[in-house]
Design an enzyme around this catalytic site. Sequence first.
Site, PDB file in Angstrom:
ATOM      1  N   THR A 189       0.830  -1.209   0.000  1.00  0.00           N
ATOM      2  CA  THR A 189       0.000   0.000   0.000  1.00  0.00           C
ATOM      3  C   THR A 189       0.860   1.253   0.000  1.00  0.00           C
ATOM      4  OG1 THR A 189      -1.833  -1.093   1.089  1.00  0.00           O
ATOM      5  CG2 THR A 189      -1.727   1.268   1.381  1.00  0.00           C
ATOM      6  N   SER A 240       1.121  -7.431  -0.871  1.00  0.00           N
ATOM      7  CA  SER A 240       1.824  -8.473  -0.108  1.00  0.00           C
ATOM      8  C   SER A 240       0.958  -9.670   0.257  1.00  0.00           C
ATOM      9  CB  SER A 240       2.507  -7.893   1.140  1.00  0.00           C
ATOM     10  OG  SER A 240       1.607  -7.744   2.196  1.00  0.00           O
ATOM     11  N   THR A 280       1.625  -4.259   4.313  1.00  0.00           N
ATOM     12  CA  THR A 280       1.465  -4.578   5.732  1.00  0.00           C
ATOM     13  C   THR A 280       0.958  -6.009   5.957  1.00  0.00           C
ATOM     14  OG1 THR A 280      -0.806  -3.719   5.726  1.00  0.00           O
ATOM     15  CG2 THR A 280       0.939  -2.187   6.378  1.00  0.00           C
ATOM     16  N   ASP A 281       0.243  -6.553   4.954  1.00  0.00           N
ATOM     17  CA  ASP A 281      -0.499  -7.796   5.211  1.00  0.00           C
ATOM     18  C   ASP A 281       0.366  -9.007   5.557  1.00  0.00           C
ATOM     19  OD1 ASP A 281      -3.003  -6.709   5.116  1.00  0.00           O
ATOM     20  OD2 ASP A 281      -3.264  -7.019   2.963  1.00  0.00           O
TER      21      ASP A 281
HETATM   22  C1  SIN Z   1      -0.319  -5.161   1.105  1.00  0.00           C
HETATM   23  O1  SIN Z   1      -0.088  -5.815   2.111  1.00  0.00           O
HETATM   24  O2  SIN Z   1       0.447  -5.151   0.117  1.00  0.00           O
HETATM   25  C2  SIN Z   1      -1.564  -4.354   1.017  1.00  0.00           C
HETATM   26  C3  SIN Z   1      -2.013  -3.827   2.304  1.00  0.00           C
HETATM   27  C4  SIN Z   1      -1.056  -2.867   2.924  1.00  0.00           C
HETATM   28  O3  SIN Z   1       0.091  -2.685   2.540  1.00  0.00           O
HETATM   29  O4  SIN Z   1      -1.505  -2.215   3.919  1.00  0.00           O
END
Ligand code: SIN
Length: 329
Positions: free
Chosen positions: A19, A69, A102-103
């Site tokens: 993100t 991710s 983050t995922d």
């Molecule tokens: C991801 O994990 O690539 C999408 C969600 C995020 O980064 O918050």
Amino acid sequence: QAMQQVEQASVVVLGTGGTIAGTAAQAGDNIGYTAAQVTVDQLLGANPMLPCALGGRRLVTEQVAQVDSKDMSVGIWRALAVRCLHWLADASVQGIVITHGTDTLEETAWFLQALLRPGKPVVLTCAMRPATSLAPDGPQNLLDAMAVVQDPEARGVLAVCAGVVHGARDVRKIHPYRLDAFDSGDAGPLGYVEEGRVRWVKSASFEPDPVVNWSLDAIHLILDQPVWPRVEILTSHAGAGGAVADLLVQDGVQGLVVACTGNGSLHHDLEASLLRAQASGVGVVRATRCALGQVLPKAGDELAHSNGLSPVKARVSLMLERLAAQATR
Ligand code: SIN
């Protein structure tokens, strides 16, 4: 002399997407966006405070991947580990920052820590809002990661988000929306970044349990394995049976991690299936599905516990163990 060293030192930023590199059609939209659209160079180029945060250090960037991710793969992990090894061996490199979604950030963090156990800092950072947001969190997280990677106390794989520094072993995404989305559970964070300075509350090299210290040769052998073992995660829950585990074993699974109830307990049907799986050579590890705490071993346990690792991290460790066994067979 000191000045010369500062000028020669470099910081490497490896981009993987997420993100932090996401874009939305509307600046006000913080959930309807597409992750992994902006390159790491564009991301850094758009941050006016970056030159100041670098304090004269040379910046090296590489786009190792460009994914949301949730789609993180073994192939990207391998590429990331190879690039980390390359840059960590370069004496001029002070540390590495990795931009990541983050995922699955905690899985990548544990994969790199468990495999590489780097002496230099490898700092993962991220964002909960896309780069196009009216108030994006990525630029500050990036600056905070820069502060951490250059801090003399920083070592090992760390995660930096919303001004908090977490260790790879304990960091966990605990919230799907708020900017401060990560937590270190019972262990607590390692420190905080405040106005470009790191305030450590715990040593970054703090490691509660012994972990495998692979030699460089073993690391290369592991990374060279063309096929990585299949390790799946199951959950024990009300009404859980053994059918899924039985099917996975029939399908050739090599490892099963179970998110168990409480202190590593299992529905008796699932437990029977897992004991059969273990007897047939499948690696079985019990983690807890509780958000905090860890499975405490007790006399008579027939199935291993995860040494405090969450289910997704226990999967990484089991995969590495199986890979190492496969590589040295
Ligand atoms: C991801 O994990 O690539 C999408 C969600 C995020 O980064 O918050």
